[in-house]
Design a protein around this motif. Structure first.
Motif: not given
Ligand code: ADP
Length: 420
Positions: A260-262, A314, A334, A337-338, A360-363, A404
């Motif tokens: 889920g990390s972008c 995602a 966010g 996706v989570e 991804g941290g939040e994921t 991420g």
């Molecule tokens: P990182 O560790 O890279 O910060 P996180 O998981 O903490 O990653 O944060 C990424 C956030 O982006 C999450 O809240 C996730 O749900 C959200 N996300 C993932 N894919 C998408 C997308 N395609 N569009 C919008 N938000 C997204």
């Protein structure tokens, strides 16, 4: 054998960092997500991860004391309060008030404060905290949205946060060795000082400080200073000299990655894994329209799992993320996706997945919460800062939770090649 070292960390990644340090120094370690309610695991150290860094002082104290109570019940001989190596706090707290509350609860009157982490270029000299070549208040931390650090002098900073007096043990004393450092602690304690900020310029200083803290009930600091603590237990014959502190159970089952990390690093890792593994992309706009997207992803995965690891993600490039956020709002995009990732994780586990990487941290937080995981035993590092872990509970899983930006481009396939 009961747990030797009980740690309270004021945030999740800080807890992981500390747990990794203790494992490297030979302590079998479990990271608990929040204050545990279940049985005490068979390990040498427990790190309880709180979210108390920036919560109101009162809440931080209540949570920390309840973590302490559990750790005392678990038989811990020493306690460690872990905070950030940039001493993230305000004049109200939370480091000082939590530290004092822990001391009071333990019926003790003296501890140290040492956030130094020389490997990450955080050093303390004459009580001043440096980040790289500059003082803390010139490092960018002065502009932190929640905990702006505008004073690099930790004696002053901590003094503003505590009722008791704050002193300094400088590097000249530390360089004279553990005995001299202990004598300095005793002298300060005798003068009524409650906390001593301790200088440390390198790992050797941290080991000296650790040794000097052998008899202290409570030690406070960054993960660096915890480096010196395991050796104290070994010296007392309480901890075996072991190379296997990071050993996990090998668990059979299907393997999957949820991303889920972008971040750029994760998107590159996805591109590499997608070349020769099944990969399914989930779109937040589709999630908003159709409630069955997560169930469809699980159906997609089910027949493929027997052939090897697969990937569901995602993650998208910045333009796509912005488009989704413009349509749905940042938070809703966010959250959708989570929630989907948590549901997919539950579905995959029900289908027999037992080896799971989450990017991804939040994921990771959403997946761990969604699976009801209460604790993680820390295993061998795959890449710096990302270990394999084993979840506690009825259905143990091998989990790698990756922030991420972490990990080499081939992280996903590499990780499955290094399974415990
Ligand atoms: P990182 O560790 O890279 O910060 P996180 O998981 O903490 O990653 O944060 C990424 C956030 O982006 C999450 O809240 C996730 O749900 C959200 N996300 C993932 N894919 C998408 C997308 N395609 N569009 C919008 N938000 C997204």
């Amino acid at each position: 054998m009961s747990v030797l070292l009980g740690c309270i960390a004021d945030d999740f990644t800080g807890a992981t960092d500390l747990a990794g340090t203790l494992v490297r120094e030979g302590m079998r370690t479990v990271q608990m997500i929040d204050v545990p309610t279940g049985p005490v695991p068979e390990v040498d150290a427990v790190v309880i991860a709180l979210k108390s860094r920036t919560t109101p002082v009162k809440d931080a104290i209540v949570e920390s004391l309840s973590a302490l109570a559990w750790l005392r019940e678990a038989g811990c001989r020493q306690f460690f309060f872990k905070y950030c190596s940039t001493f993230d706090s305000t004049d109200k707290g939370n480091i000082g008030p939590v530290g004092e509350a822990l001391l009071d609860a333990l019926g003790d009157d003296f501890s140290i404060a040492c956030p130094a982490f020389p490997r990450n270029a955080r050093t303390i000299c004459k009580g001043y905290l440096f980040v790289g070549d500059v003082l803390l208040n010139e490092s960018g931390m002065q502009d932190h949205p929640l905990t702006p650090m505008t004073d690099a002098n930790l004696v002053r900073v901590l003094d503003r946060q505590t009722k008791g007096a704050v002193g300094l043990v400088d590097y000249a004393t530390v360089r004279r060795g553990a005995l001299a450092t202990m004598e300095a602690f005793s002298a300060l304690r005798g003068d009524g000082t409650r906390f001593a900020v301790v200088d440390a310029l390198d790992d050797a200083d941290l080991k000296t400080i650790g040794e000097a803290c052998a008899d202290m009930d409570l030690v406070t600091g960054g993960s660096g200073v915890a480096m010196g603590l395991p050796e104290n237990f070994r010296r007392q014959g309480l901890l075996e000299a072991t190379e296997t502190a990071d050993r996990l159970t090998s668990i059979d089952g299907y393997a999957a990655v949820l991303a889920g990390s972008c971040s750029r690093a994760t998107r590159e890792q996805i591109a590499i894994m997608s070349r020769d593994h099944p990969a399914l992309k989930i779109d937040p706009l589709a999630l908003a329209k159709d409630e069955s997207v997560a169930a469809q992803a699980i159906d997609w995965a089910r027949p493929l799992l027997a052939d090897g690891p697969l990937l569901i993600y995602a993650s998208a490039d910045p333009e796509e993320v912005q488009a989704a956020q413009a349509a749905l709002g940042v938070e809703r995009a966010g959250a959708l996706v989570e929630e989907a990732m948590a549901e997919i994780a539950r579905g995959l586990i029900a289908t027999g997945v037992r080896r799971l990487i989450v990017a991804g941290g939040e994921t990771s937080g959403a997946v761990v919460g969604g699976l009801g995981i209460t604790g993680l035993r820390i295993g061998p590092e795959i890449d710096p800062g990302v270990p394999w872990t084993e979840s506690l509970g009825e259905t143990p899983l091998l989990l790698a939770l990756k922030s991420g930006n972490f990990g080499a481009p081939d992280f996903f396939t590499k990780a499955f090649g290094q399974l415990p």
